[in-house]
Design a protein around this motif. Structure first.
Motif, PDB file in Angstrom:
ATOM      1  N   ARG A 241       0.956  -1.072  -0.154  1.00 11.61           N
ATOM      2  CA  ARG A 241      -0.046   0.004  -0.164  1.00 11.61           C
ATOM      3  C   ARG A 241       0.892   1.140  -0.090  1.00 11.61           C
ATOM      4  NH1 ARG A 241      -2.679  -0.561   5.040  1.00 11.61           N
ATOM      5  NH2 ARG A 241      -1.460  -2.566   5.259  1.00 11.61           N
ATOM      6  N   GLN A 243       0.759   5.239   0.774  1.00  7.28           N
ATOM      7  CA  GLN A 243      -0.032   6.402   1.352  1.00  7.28           C
ATOM      8  C   GLN A 243       0.372   7.688   1.293  1.00  7.28           C
ATOM      9  OE1 GLN A 243      -2.366   5.457   5.870  1.00  7.28           O
ATOM     10  NE2 GLN A 243      -0.934   6.631   6.036  1.00  7.28           N
ATOM     11  N   MET A 251      -4.941   9.972   1.717  1.00  8.46           N
ATOM     12  CA  MET A 251      -5.400   8.636   0.220  1.00  8.46           C
ATOM     13  C   MET A 251      -3.992   7.943  -0.381  1.00  8.46           C
ATOM     14  SD  MET A 251      -5.845  11.492  -3.275  1.00  8.46           S
ATOM     15  CE  MET A 251      -6.401  10.622  -4.371  1.00  8.46           C
ATOM     16  N   TYR A 252      -5.028   6.823  -0.504  1.00 13.04           N
ATOM     17  CA  TYR A 252      -3.416   5.617  -0.905  1.00 13.04           C
ATOM     18  C   TYR A 252      -4.804   4.940  -1.630  1.00 13.04           C
ATOM     19  CZ  TYR A 252      -7.943   3.422   1.851  1.00 13.04           C
ATOM     20  OH  TYR A 252      -8.843   3.022   2.286  1.00 13.04           O
ATOM     21  N   GLY A 253      -3.507   4.077  -2.720  1.00 17.21           N
ATOM     22  CA  GLY A 253      -3.331   2.597  -3.133  1.00 17.21           C
ATOM     23  C   GLY A 253      -2.489   1.618  -3.107  1.00 17.21           C
ATOM     24  N   LEU A 265      -6.389  -4.481  -7.664  1.00 19.56           N
ATOM     25  CA  LEU A 265      -5.647  -3.217  -7.905  1.00 19.56           C
ATOM     26  C   LEU A 265      -6.746  -2.573  -6.597  1.00 19.56           C
ATOM     27  CD1 LEU A 265      -5.160  -2.545 -10.851  1.00 19.56           C
ATOM     28  CD2 LEU A 265      -3.647  -2.577  -9.642  1.00 19.56           C
ATOM     29  N   PHE A 267      -7.783   1.325  -4.733  1.00 21.41           N
ATOM     30  CA  PHE A 267      -7.770   2.608  -3.893  1.00 21.41           C
ATOM     31  C   PHE A 267      -8.495   3.527  -2.929  1.00 21.41           C
ATOM     32  CE2 PHE A 267     -10.260   2.827  -8.100  1.00 21.41           C
ATOM     33  CZ  PHE A 267     -10.999   3.838  -8.562  1.00 21.41           C
ATOM     34  N   GLY A 269      -9.357   6.513   0.117  1.00 20.98           N
ATOM     35  CA  GLY A 269      -9.124   7.559   0.626  1.00 20.98           C
ATOM     36  C   GLY A 269      -9.729   7.935   1.614  1.00 20.98           C
ATOM     37  N   CYS A 277     -12.809   2.142   0.324  1.00 23.57           N
ATOM     38  CA  CYS A 277     -11.761   1.977  -0.776  1.00 23.57           C
ATOM     39  C   CYS A 277     -12.404   0.342  -1.549  1.00 23.57           C
ATOM     40  CB  CYS A 277     -10.589   1.257   0.091  1.00 23.57           C
ATOM     41  SG  CYS A 277      -9.357   0.609  -0.487  1.00 23.57           S
ATOM     42  N   SER A 279     -11.792  -1.449  -4.774  1.00 21.67           N
ATOM     43  CA  SER A 279     -11.033  -2.493  -5.271  1.00 21.67           C
ATOM     44  C   SER A 279     -11.206  -3.743  -6.834  1.00 21.67           C
ATOM     45  CB  SER A 279     -10.271  -3.813  -3.656  1.00 21.67           C
ATOM     46  OG  SER A 279     -10.954  -4.436  -3.362  1.00 21.67           O
TER      47      SER A 279
END
Length: 320
Positions: A241, A243, A251-253, A265, A267, A269, A277, A279
């Motif tokens: 991950r 961030q 925000m993250y992915g 995958l 992503f 926030g 989130c 996926s």
């Protein structure tokens, strides 16, 4: 029934789902869902995770099964947990609802959870357990069979109830988190009518994550792994991950890889305590990558004050 494009495929799938033969049809029920976002659903697979943060946490997750297949079903999870203090001791309590559907089959769980937290080895150690009420159902009235007299398949809706327990351990030290759990410890058999039954197998889970701070305090990288097994089959997940956080906004992915199973995958926030989130997990074996599954998780935290401020508080490695 799960519909494919060909009636022969439908019948073959039914035979795989149901075992014929003998006076009693033995069916191994669908085991607990294997969420790709396992770090977001910790309390579902590890009761020791309840109450690990000072806020009250509300979590929900929805996972679709193979897309483009009619009646493939989905899995839903909703839970809440919180921490409180009694004197100098720290405790956690929680509850969750779980519903899994697949073709003719569905199962529900209602669970109450408890965990005890204490300091050890420079970190916080927790021991937890939960008790689950089970409700399983087969919609035999919706079965589409070539031979309507096949005794291995019910022709009416059947339901059954049962009871189960799980236990877990969790250790957190600074940016490191390790969780271990044993699910379905009683391995219950749920009778469905007089001649059909569901059997739940014991499942063991082990996960670990570590937050790596980069030179800029705005960025964090979190590698994590999870291993799940019922001692017959297994699934391993390796996740990374990335961030970004600034002024309370996050925000993250990242990517997830399950060897011999899938690649995914995700992503998401966080803003004002709300975390969302999404996926997508694509199969690398079997039916193919285009028949993957979607997954959405939602989490919300709210401050609570049931003990002395500033005592026994720690930051979660879940990064919700």
């Amino acid at each position: 029934m799960l519909r494919c494009n060909d009636s022969t495929q439908r019948l073959a799938l039914s035979v795989l789902l149901w075992g014929a033969g003998g006076a009693v049809a033995h069916v191994y029920a669908q085991q607990d869902a294997q969420y790709m976002q396992y770090w977001k659903t910790e309390t579902q697979w590890c009761p020791a995770a309840v109450g690990r943060t000072p806020e009250m946490a509300v979590n929900a997750a929805v996972q679709t099964h193979a897309i483009d297949f009619e009646n493939a079903g989905m899995t839903m999870f909703a839970g809440a947990d919180m921490a409180f203090q009694l004197g100098k001791s720290r405790h956690g309590v929680g509850a969750y609802f779980y519903n899994d559907t697949f073709g003719l089959f569905s199962q529900m769980q209602f669970a109450a959870q408890y965990a005890y937290h204490f300091k050890m080895a420079g970190g916080v150690f927790s021991i937890g357990a939960d008790a689950q009420l089970l409700s399983d159902e087969i919609k035999g009235s919706k079965a589409e069979l070539g031979d309507g007299n096949d005794p291995a398949f019910p022709t009416t809706d059947l339901t059954g109830t049962g009871f189960d327990v799980s236990a877990g351990l969790y250790y957190q030290r600074k940016n490191l988190g390790i969780g271990l759990s044993a699910r379905n410890l009683l391995a219950p058999t749920v009778m469905m009518g007089e001649t059909n039954e569901f059997h739940k197998k014991r499942q063991f889970n082990l996960a670990s994550s570590y937050n790596i701070r980069l030179k800029s305090p705005l960025y964090t990288v979190t590698p994590s792994v999870m291993f799940r097994t019922d001692l017959t089959d297994y699934r391993a997940d390796v996740t990374c991950r990335f961030q970004y956080e600034y002024e309370g906004r996050r925000m993250y992915g990242g990517v997830n890889y399950a060897p011999l199973r899938s690649v995914g995958l995700f992503f998401g926030g966080t803003i004002q305590g709300m975390d969302l989130c999404y996926s997508f997990e694509a199969n690398t074996q079997g039916i193919g990558m285009i028949y993957g599954q979607h997954e959405v998780t939602l989490a919300y935290r709210m401050p609570v004050d049931l003990g002395k401020k500033g005592r026994n508080l720690h930051k979660s490695v879940r990064w919700l």
